[in-house]
Design an enzyme around this catalytic site. Structure first.
Site, short mmCIF file in Angstrom:
data_model
loop_
_atom_site.label_atom_id
_atom_site.label_comp_id
_atom_site.label_asym_id
_atom_site.label_seq_id
_atom_site.Cartn_x
_atom_site.Cartn_y
_atom_site.Cartn_z
N ASP A 147 -2.75 8.11 -1.82
CA ASP A 147 -4.01 8.65 -1.76
C ASP A 147 -4.41 9.41 -0.50
O ASP A 147 -3.74 9.15 0.54
CB ASP A 147 -5.08 7.95 -2.38
CG ASP A 147 -5.36 6.80 -1.20
OD1 ASP A 147 -4.34 6.32 -0.78
OD2 ASP A 147 -6.57 6.14 -1.09
N HIS A 163 -5.40 -20.73 11.90
CA HIS A 163 -6.81 -21.29 11.44
C HIS A 163 -7.45 -20.05 10.96
O HIS A 163 -8.28 -20.31 10.12
CB HIS A 163 -7.58 -21.59 12.91
CG HIS A 163 -8.78 -21.85 12.79
ND1 HIS A 163 -9.49 -22.79 12.15
CD2 HIS A 163 -9.93 -20.98 12.98
CE1 HIS A 163 -10.83 -22.71 12.20
NE2 HIS A 163 -11.11 -21.62 12.71
N CYS A 213 -7.48 -27.75 9.16
CA CYS A 213 -6.37 -26.82 9.15
C CYS A 213 -5.32 -27.52 10.25
O CYS A 213 -6.07 -28.36 11.02
CB CYS A 213 -6.52 -25.68 9.36
SG CYS A 213 -6.93 -25.16 11.34
N ASP A 235 -8.04 -7.38 1.27
CA ASP A 235 -6.83 -7.46 2.23
C ASP A 235 -7.66 -6.90 3.54
O ASP A 235 -8.34 -6.01 3.72
CB ASP A 235 -5.59 -6.76 1.94
CG ASP A 235 -5.85 -5.04 2.17
OD1 ASP A 235 -5.13 -4.66 3.48
OD2 ASP A 235 -6.56 -4.56 1.61
N CYS A 242 -13.30 -28.07 10.07
CA CYS A 242 -12.08 -27.59 9.48
C CYS A 242 -11.06 -28.65 9.41
O CYS A 242 -10.75 -29.23 10.72
CB CYS A 242 -11.47 -26.18 10.25
SG CYS A 242 -10.05 -25.65 9.51
N GLN A 278 -11.69 7.20 -4.91
CA GLN A 278 -12.36 7.79 -3.66
C GLN A 278 -13.71 8.60 -3.92
O GLN A 278 -14.03 8.17 -4.93
CB GLN A 278 -11.15 8.78 -3.24
CG GLN A 278 -9.90 8.08 -2.56
CD GLN A 278 -10.22 7.53 -1.48
OE1 GLN A 278 -11.31 7.52 -0.88
NE2 GLN A 278 -9.04 6.74 -0.66
N ASP A 333 1.19 -1.23 0.08
CA ASP A 333 0.01 -0.09 0.01
C ASP A 333 1.03 1.16 -0.03
O ASP A 333 2.08 1.25 0.21
CB ASP A 333 -0.92 -0.18 1.14
CG ASP A 333 -0.43 -0.08 2.47
OD1 ASP A 333 0.84 0.33 2.55
OD2 ASP A 333 -1.03 -0.14 3.59
N SER A 334 0.29 2.45 -0.29
CA SER A 334 1.04 3.59 -0.44
C SER A 334 1.57 4.53 0.77
O SER A 334 2.42 5.40 0.65
CB SER A 334 0.32 4.42 -1.37
OG SER A 334 -0.85 4.94 -0.59
N GLY A 335 0.92 4.05 1.75
CA GLY A 335 1.01 4.97 3.19
C GLY A 335 -0.04 5.87 3.03
O GLY A 335 -0.13 6.63 4.25
N GLY A 336 -0.92 5.92 2.18
CA GLY A 336 -2.20 6.91 2.28
C GLY A 336 -3.05 6.67 3.38
O GLY A 336 -3.55 7.56 3.99
N PHE A 337 -3.23 5.11 3.97
CA PHE A 337 -4.13 5.10 4.97
C PHE A 337 -3.60 5.47 6.17
O PHE A 337 -4.23 5.95 7.13
CB PHE A 337 -4.42 3.45 5.13
CG PHE A 337 -5.29 3.22 6.12
CD1 PHE A 337 -6.63 3.25 5.81
CD2 PHE A 337 -4.88 2.60 7.33
CE1 PHE A 337 -7.71 3.04 6.96
CE2 PHE A 337 -5.95 2.35 8.58
CZ PHE A 337 -7.28 2.60 8.25
N CYS A 355 -6.80 -27.55 13.76
CA CYS A 355 -8.06 -28.01 14.27
C CYS A 355 -7.69 -29.64 14.07
O CYS A 355 -8.34 -30.49 14.62
CB CYS A 355 -9.05 -27.92 13.24
SG CYS A 355 -9.96 -26.04 13.30
#
Length: 379
Positions: A147, A336, A307, A267, A305, A190, A93-97, A310
């Site tokens: 952004d 899990h 996995c 994500d 499950c 946006q 990601d760009s750092g925008g968040f 489990c």
């Protein structure tokens, strides 16, 4: 292009998309959930474990890697893939968040964002050009344009100004990008919760004919129904031959509903973050394994499950580890939760293949949330 999207099938029942994302580090079937490895590691998981459970792409964070160890060190190591021993695809990601989440530490101008490190208080500055420079050095397969993510709720005039600035920043990112042959730059839509602004933002960013597009500025506190409405307003206008990425979304209901609205990539830190508090996702809904009721429960975390967790460990043992602050417990619950979401996305893809995604959604929600219950509960 460094990244290419191949549309395989559109579900006749729902309109959802089945596809393949071709990257320099492998082909990923979509729709796909990407685990978040903020500091070049998915917390408590090894790259080998991620591969074992079916992950082909993960996300790392530009802002945090800029602070430590520094993008130049990652470049000297040969890029993120070699640095973290991951042979799959990487998205940064760009750092925008962080511009959004660190609002008490930053100031936004046309040139970029001035802020103070949340670690040391040191004054720093990130511009669109700096964000791309950092991501070029990190070497991710997919990099995101810088952004601004407006808060919810926000004044329409502010959202308008923010959206226009994000577009100007996108143009600067495109001009600054030094490695288009090996790294795909995605633009970000946006526009807040306003239909007209969202659709205008789609028109703006798609004019640049980028390898992919993200819908940003959602999952920031708005009601789920509003988020879904924004997707319905914006996603159909995005090109059908490019991947569509909904940023920061990872609850089971939002994943399925997002796919229903044409999204290919997701994500979120949710599965790993709640796992560290002993909260797990199961085929019968949320289970907080640290609760006292599981102290003598010697059944698997989720009987449905298969996995590693489990197959080998009980709820009682997991509760003991979590209560004792043992790292192994965090690893097992994290494993899990990630496996659960990877399996959910595989089931979603299979339902699209069979043109039965709407039916799958109804049956899954009844199992996970219970019959007749509302699905606006986070996870």
């Amino acid at each position: 292009m460094a990244v290419r999207y191949e549309l395989i099938k559109t579900c006749r029942q729902s309109g959802a998309r089945l596809g393949r994302l071709h990257t320099p580090h492998g082909t990923i079937e979509t729709p796909v959930f990407m685990p978040v490895g903020t500091l070049a590691t998915v917390k408590t998981m090894s790259p080998e474990e991620l591969r074992e459970m079916g992950s082909g792409i993960l996300l790392s964070n530009t802002y945090h890697l800029f602070l430590r160890p520094g993008h130049e060190i990652v470049r000297e190591a040969g890029g993120l893939h070699r640095f973290m021993n991951w042979d799959g695809a990487v998205l940064t990601d760009s750092g925008g968040f962080q511009v959004f989440s660190l609002s008490n530490l930053r100031q936004i101008t046309e040139e970029g964002v001035s802020f103070r490190s949340h670690l040391s208080g040191k004054p720093l500055f990130i511009s669109p050009e700096k964000s791309v420079e950092i991501q070029n050095a990190l070497g991710a397969d997919i990099i995101m344009a810088f952004d601004e993510c407006p808060p919810y709720p926000a004044d329409r005039n502010y959202v308008r100004q923010s959206m226009d600035r994000t577009y100007r920043w996108l143009q600067r990112c495109v001009a600054a990008h030094q490695r288009p042959e090996t790294q795909a730059l995605f633009g970000i839509v946006q526009g807040g919760m306003d239909k007209d602004l969202r659709q205008e933002s789609v028109r703006q960013v798609t004019e640049l004919d980028l390898p992919g597009y993200a819908v940003g500025g959602l999952s920031v506190g708005e009601p789920k129904d509003l988020m879904y409405q924004v997707l319905e307003d914006a996603a159909p206008l995005l090109p059908t031959d490019k991947p569509r990425y909904l940023m920061g979304v990872g609850s089971p209901d939002a994943l399925v509903e997002g796919v229903m609205r044409g999204i290919d990539m997701f994500d979120c830190v949710l599965p790993t973050r709640i796992a560290r508090n002993g909260t797990t996702m199961t085929s019968r809904g949320r289970l907080v394994v640290r609760n006292a009721r599981y102290a003598r429960d010697f059944s698997p975390l989720d009987p449905d499950c298969d996995c590693y967790t489990c197959r080998h460990y009980t709820r009682a043992y997991l509760r003991h580890l979590i209560k004792a602050d043992e790292t192994f417990g965090l690893r097992l619950t994290t494993y899990h939760n990630l496996y659960f979401l990877f399996q959910l996305m595989e089931q979603v893809r299979e339902a699209i293949r069979r043109d039965r995604l709407s039916d799958f959604r109804d049956s899954f929600f009844e199992s996970y949330y219970g019959p007749g219950e509302e699905r606006r509960r986070g996870f």
